[in-house]
Design a protein around this motif. Structure first.
Motif, PDB file in Angstrom:
ATOM      1  N   GLN A  83       4.181  -3.450   6.573  1.00  0.00           N
ATOM      2  CA  GLN A  83       4.761  -4.385   5.591  1.00  0.00           C
ATOM      3  C   GLN A  83       4.505  -5.833   6.024  1.00  0.00           C
ATOM      4  O   GLN A  83       4.133  -6.687   5.223  1.00  0.00           O
ATOM      5  N   SER A  92       2.142  -8.579   4.109  1.00  0.00           N
ATOM      6  CA  SER A  92       2.782  -9.807   3.595  1.00  0.00           C
ATOM      7  C   SER A  92       2.241 -11.061   4.258  1.00  0.00           C
ATOM      8  O   SER A  92       2.657 -12.170   3.933  1.00  0.00           O
ATOM      9  N   ALA A 141      -5.625  -9.313  -4.091  1.00  0.00           N
ATOM     10  CA  ALA A 141      -4.184  -9.557  -4.246  1.00  0.00           C
ATOM     11  C   ALA A 141      -3.493  -8.349  -4.878  1.00  0.00           C
ATOM     12  O   ALA A 141      -2.382  -7.955  -4.479  1.00  0.00           O
ATOM     13  N   ARG A 142      -4.135  -7.760  -5.880  1.00  0.00           N
ATOM     14  CA  ARG A 142      -3.532  -6.599  -6.538  1.00  0.00           C
ATOM     15  C   ARG A 142      -3.406  -5.432  -5.558  1.00  0.00           C
ATOM     16  O   ARG A 142      -2.391  -4.731  -5.521  1.00  0.00           O
ATOM     17  N   GLU A 163      -3.162  -5.644  -2.322  1.00  0.00           N
ATOM     18  CA  GLU A 163      -2.111  -5.965  -1.352  1.00  0.00           C
ATOM     19  C   GLU A 163      -0.738  -5.608  -1.913  1.00  0.00           C
ATOM     20  O   GLU A 163       0.087  -4.967  -1.255  1.00  0.00           O
ATOM     21  N   THR A 164      -0.544  -6.042  -3.142  1.00  0.00           N
ATOM     22  CA  THR A 164       0.763  -5.801  -3.747  1.00  0.00           C
ATOM     23  C   THR A 164       1.013  -4.293  -3.944  1.00  0.00           C
ATOM     24  O   THR A 164       2.114  -3.797  -3.693  1.00  0.00           O
ATOM     25  N   LEU A 211       1.824  -2.771  -0.779  1.00  0.00           N
ATOM     26  CA  LEU A 211       3.219  -3.076  -0.441  1.00  0.00           C
ATOM     27  C   LEU A 211       4.190  -2.181  -1.228  1.00  0.00           C
ATOM     28  O   LEU A 211       5.250  -1.797  -0.721  1.00  0.00           O
ATOM     29  N   GLU A 212       3.765  -1.912  -2.442  1.00  0.00           N
ATOM     30  CA  GLU A 212       4.601  -1.013  -3.256  1.00  0.00           C
ATOM     31  C   GLU A 212       4.751   0.345  -2.565  1.00  0.00           C
ATOM     32  O   GLU A 212       5.857   0.906  -2.478  1.00  0.00           O
ATOM     33  N   SER A 243       6.947   0.091   0.285  1.00  0.00           N
ATOM     34  CA  SER A 243       8.327   0.019  -0.177  1.00  0.00           C
ATOM     35  C   SER A 243       8.846   1.408  -0.556  1.00  0.00           C
ATOM     36  O   SER A 243       9.988   1.775  -0.239  1.00  0.00           O
ATOM     37  N   LEU A 244       8.011   2.179  -1.262  1.00  0.00           N
ATOM     38  CA  LEU A 244       8.416   3.523  -1.660  1.00  0.00           C
ATOM     39  C   LEU A 244       8.680   4.392  -0.436  1.00  0.00           C
ATOM     40  O   LEU A 244       9.664   5.150  -0.402  1.00  0.00           O
ATOM     41  N   GLU A 304       9.544   3.277   2.460  1.00  0.00           N
ATOM     42  CA  GLU A 304      10.778   2.767   3.071  1.00  0.00           C
ATOM     43  C   GLU A 304      12.007   3.331   2.353  1.00  0.00           C
ATOM     44  O   GLU A 304      13.039   3.597   2.959  1.00  0.00           O
ATOM     45  N   ARG A 346       1.522   6.886  -6.009  1.00  0.00           N
ATOM     46  CA  ARG A 346       1.096   5.484  -6.083  1.00  0.00           C
ATOM     47  C   ARG A 346      -0.118   5.235  -5.185  1.00  0.00           C
ATOM     48  O   ARG A 346      -0.923   4.344  -5.459  1.00  0.00           O
TER      49      ARG A 346
END
Lengths: 653, 368
Positions: free
Chosen positions: A98, A102, A132-133, A135-136, A139-140, A143-144, A146, A156
């Protein structure tokens, strides 16, 4: 190169000066070099700069994106691994991932977008957006994971992988465009370079075409005129003063050539003038003998007649006048001879300045009466001798007197020339001033330079120049200023030689106590001029001498031989037919050495006498100058000189 | 209906030309997407005719394709090619402006940038004129508001992953570092991402007491709503991008709207004549309330029009006139305040909260 008059005035071609031409040529060459350099730079530099400017950000951006995408791919692979592992998950690994996802991308990337070529900007931006897409999206997934939603994360993750592929496609596209753009620019630069090189070759060919023109121009304007001058100078050095060089242009070298021509013309004129002077001197010398002999005869006969006590007083006065005039004529002739020969004779070291000045005055004195000029000659009779050659110093005074006479003639009488002299701590000084119009102010600074004259065509402009040179050679100096009377004044300064030079007459040199008459003295008189020999013989006979006569040297030797050399003294002319006086003296030295020292010579030609020298050379014999009497001479002087010789010599055997 | 770009140009020309249509008019290009058109319409209506230089025509170019790079570049190319264009107002965001600015610089056309905040805009050369405060200024303002005003100690950042968002992030990090602080979490976001998951994981991970939200109004509204739903005690501080069309913002944010602190360059003040006229005209032309962005865009058009009016249709002269504001000549008195294009000049930055839909300045956060 030409000899003789060369057309100059009015035919000069107007042309720029050599300096201007030189500057122009240098400027043209400089402009040419600069032009070629500038052309090369102008053709190649912008392309090169542009290529560099455009390449650097492209490479920089590629590096950024590649670095970012490679890092991202690695993170995606890690993420894929975590997703594959499933529960219970790895919180620490997730936190690390993460944080990595970031992380702030390199801040240069944003600026780089603005610097890349426009054709690439869209591709680059799109690739950046894809990164950028991704990366995001990654991160998603983090996050999932996490949040413990492993199935959703796995689902995903498929989208993440798809985005990674999309990112790679965009990057590849950007790279393709970038490379394409670079290749295109490289081609453009290469093309521009080729064109520039071709153009430079053309320029060089043009330059080579103009080079002979420039060289020809330089030769025409510099080489050829200088060669002409060099040849001209060579001819002058070889003695040809009649040389003139062509004046091709009105530039510096043209002016130099013109000055050269003017100089040679002046030199030629001077040479001719000098030649005329020399010829005149020779003529005077030649004539002098012929004139002096009759003058001597007149003088001798007149003196002889004056010995007659029965002479009427009127007749005596007439004869005295004849005697004075013949003496004056002889003196004038001697002066002329001396002056004409002054330049070619060896120089004496010191001179009796009073005598020199008197003789100079004598030379020009005939003009005083004609021009109504009053001469105030204040010559100190006790002036010491000065350093300098008398004949050359006489030339100085004649020059100055001639100038003064010329000057005062320009004004109405009374005309005055004044001479003053004296001695001070610095030596002997003399001033010569006149009441003429004076020296023009414009000439003051140039007065002693060559070819400066106020007499126009009548003057050479060399008199004062030569006079100063003579005086400086003698350690003296001359300067000019304005006379109190308003005319010109010349101040001369000469180095004192120390000794006083009293005028000593021959009579003074007769030693007291010794025989003072010619009574019983055996004299052999040798002269080819009967008209001269006879009166002298009669005079000497009347003085008690036993006089034998001979018409030339051979006859004299016969008489001497006949009397076995028993003469007390010989009086011989120097210039005679068959055997002259010098040859006779030579023979006497061989046959009658004692008699050779008792010869007094008569000469009407000053050329036999070296002025200032004590001797004259004739073969191996040396005749002292004081043994030569210049015609016309008073018979008393002849008597005196003979007495001196007799007194000095031992009696004849 | 999706209009092709040329058609849009023609349509807008016709629309604006209805006011002053003469041929040979000086043209101001307007480079904003469709939802940014209103300021141009109001400005066109406000521009009086000028007999000296002829009419000033505003030609807008918007495409429904959004603000992607390719679209923005194509838009810029079309505007540069317009005959008589003396200047351009745009583009919408920092990223689109950074990407397109070199096109205007190469063409020698003044580009007045009303709303983009990237510090990089100041590095683009003499033809680019940023009006808004830079992201470094705004980040410092946000930092002070969060730390000094709202007394936050755990600050998380949620931002759009564009030049605007990353610029604010970079500068905010710098500012916090200067105060020996750091963000507890940084969450980038792009359209299409699962914002809920991102926010939920972030809040679980970092437990912030204040969230700084950087994005456009919808993005910020969604972030705010998600955060508020998860923990209503978290203060919400939005960057300038959110303050646009407050009604839509409030609708999208829901209950979080009242907790939202908004950063803005302008708050309408009807006591000021210039603003009152602008607001009246804006309402008249659009039937809406003007946002700070619209006010900024309006000022950008009007300052460019003033330059053209004073120096004539000469791009170089227009550029020099713009550059001389605040130096050789007084600042331009715009709706949003005194306008100059001098870096470091004072900008209006305010923090507001919404009270029943009405923005109210927050005094404790200070006013820049």
């Amino acid at each position: 190169m030409a000899t003789g008059s060369y057309p100059v005035a009015g035919r000069w071609r107007r042309a720029m000066s050599v300096r201007t031409l030189f500057l122009l040529l240098v400027g043209m060459v400089g402009l040419y070099v600069l032009g070629v350099s500038f052309f090369l730079a102008a053709r190649m530099h912008p392309g090169a700069v542009l290529l560099r400017q455009d390449t650097e950000p492209v490479v920089e951006l590629f590096a950024l994106l590649n670095s970012r995408s490679q890092r991202l791919e690695a993170e995606v692979r890690d993420l894929q691994g975590l997703v594959s592992l499933g529960p219970p998950g790895y919180p620490a690994a997730l936190r690390r991932l993460q944080a990595q996802l970031s992380e702030t991308p390199d801040e240069q990337s944003t600026r780089a977008f603005t610097d890349v070529p426009e054709a690439m900007r869209t591709a680059m931006a799109t690739a950046d957006e894809a990164v950028a897409r991704l990366e995001t999206s990654a991160l998603e997934v983090v996050s999932l994971l996490e949040l413990g939603r492993y199935e959703a994360a796995a689902a995903r993750m498929m989208a993440v992988n798809a985005l990674a592929g999309e990112m790679n496609r965009h990057l590849a596209e950007a790279e393709r465009r970038g490379l394409s753009d670079l290749v295109r620019r490289e081609d453009e630069l290469s093309s521009a370079t080729g064109q520039a090189l071709r153009a430079v070759v053309v320029w060089l060919v043009i330059g080579l075409f103009f080079l002979p023109t420039v060289l020809f121009l330089a030769y025409r304007r510099l080489g050829r005129p200088l060669r002409d001058l060099e040849e001209g100078l060579t001819q002058v050095a070889e003695g040809d003063l009649n040389v003139q060089v062509p004046v091709r242009h009105a530039d510096e070298i043209g002016r130099l050539a013109d000055h050269f021509n003017h100089m040679t013309a002046v030199l030629q004129e001077r040479a001719e003038e000098q030649g005329r002077f020399a010829a005149a001197g020779e003529l005077i010398a030649g004539v002098a003998h012929e004139v002096n002999n009759p003058l001597m005869a007149i003088s001798a006969i007149t003196q002889q007649r004056l010995e007659d006590n029965d002479l009427r007083e009127d007749d005596r006065q007439d004869l005295m006048q004849i005697l004075r005039q013949s003496r004056r004529a002889g003196k004038l002739l001697s002066g002329l001879l001396r002056f004409a020969r002054s330049g070619s004779e060896p120089r004496a070291e010191t001179a009796n300045i009073g005598k020199v000045l008197s003789e100079a005055i004598d030379l020009v004195s005939y003009q005083f009466g004609v021009a109504e000029i009053t001469l105030n000659a204040g010559i100190d009779p006790k002036l010491p001798r000065v350093y300098g050659d008398p004949a050359r110093l006489e030339q100085v005074f004649v020059n100055l007197l001639s100038n003064a006479i010329h000057a005062v003639r320009q004004v109405a009488p009374p005309r005055t020339i004044a001479i003053a002299s004296g001695v001070d701590a610095d030596g002997v000084w003399l001033t010569l001033s006149d009441n003429g119009p004076g020296i023009p102010t414009t000439l003051h600074r140039r007065l002693f330079r060559p070819f400066v004259t106020t007499k126009g065509r009548q003057g050479t402009g060399l008199g004062l120049y030569i006079s100063r040179q003579i005086l400086r050679d003698a350690g003296g100096e001359i300067e000019a200023d304005e006379a109190p009377e308003g005319g010109a004044r010349f101040k001369l300064r000469l180095r004192s030689a120390g000794e006083r030079d009293w005028l000593i007459t021959p009579r003074d040199q007769v030693r007291p106590g010794l025989p003072a008459t010619l009574e019983g003295v055996r004299i052999l008189l040798v002269d080819d001029e009967t008209a001269l020999r006879r009166p002298i013989a009669r005079f000497l006979t009347r003085r008690g001498a036993a006089v034998e006569e001979a018409g030339d040297g051979i006859e004299a030797l016969e008489r001497i031989a006949a009397l076995d050399g028993k003469f007390d003294v010989l009086l011989a002319d120097l210039r005679m037919p068959k055997m002259d006086g010098v040859a006779l003296h030579e023979e006497l030295r061989k046959r009658y050495p004692a008699l050779a020292d008792r010869v007094v010579f008569l000469s009407g030609d000053l050329s036999h006498l070296t002025s200032g020298s004590r001797t004259m050379q004739a073969g191996e014999s040396t005749i002292p100058a004081d043994r030569i009497l210049l015609k016309p001479v008073l018979l008393e002087e002849v008597e005196t000189r003979l007495l001196q010789v007799v007194q000095k010599a031992p009696p004849a055997a | 209906m999706r209009l092709s770009a040329p058609m849009v140009v023609l349509a807008v020309s016709a629309l604006v030309a209805a006011c002053e249509p003469p041929s040979g008019a000086a043209v101001i290009g307007y480079a904003f997407p469709r939802d940014g058109q209103y300021a141009a319409l109001v400005a066109a209506a406000a521009l009086p005719s000028d007999t000296t230089i002829g009419a000033i025509r505003i030609v807008g170019d918007w495409d429904s394709g959004g603000i992607e790079s390719a679209v923005e570049i194509a838009r810029a190319r079309r505007l540069v090619a317009l005959p008589g264009v003396m200047g351009v107002v745009g583009h919408a965001g920092s990223r689109s402006t950074l990407i397109t600015a070199p096109i205007y610089v190469d063409a020698g056309i003044p580009l007045v940038v009303p709303t983009a905040t990237s510090s990089r805009l100041w590095e683009l050369g003499e033809w680019v004129f940023p009006m808004a405060p830079t992201d470094s200024i705004e980040a410092a303002f946000l930092g002070e508001a969060a730390v000094d005003g709202l007394k936050a100690s755990r600050i998380a950042l949620y931002f759009v992953n564009t030049a605007y968002g990353t610029g604010i992030r970079r500068e905010l990090q710098r500012w916090l570092t200067s105060r020996d602080l750091m963000l507890v979490d940084e969450v980038p976001y792009v359209i299409g991402a699962d914002l809920q998951t991102l926010v939920e994981a972030s809040l679980q991970r970092s437990r912030p007491d204040l969230a700084v939200l950087v994005g456009r109004r919808i993005e910020v509204a969604q972030m705010a709503a998600l955060i508020f739903e998860h923990d209503p005690s978290i203060r919400l501080l939005a960057a300038d991008g959110a303050y646009d069309q407050l009604a839509e913002l409030m609708l999208a944010a829901g209950p979080a709207a009242d907790s939202l602190y908004l950063t803005t360059f302008w708050v309408a003040d009807t006591t000021i004549v210039v603003q009152r006229d602008f607001i009246r005209r804006y309402r008249l032309e659009t039937g809406r309330e003007p946002s700070p962005f619209e006010a900024m865009r309006y000022d950008a058009v009007m300052v460019l029009a003033q330059a053209i009016r004073e120096v004539g249709p000469d791009r170089g002269a227009v550029r020099d006139w713009l550059r001389s504001l605040g130096a050789d000549r007084p600042p331009y008195n715009g709706v949003t305040g005194d306008i100059t294009f001098r870096r470091g000049a004072r900008h209006n930055l305010m923090l507001v909260r919404l009270q029943e839909g009405v923005p109210v300045t927050v005094p404790e956060a200070g006013v820049w």
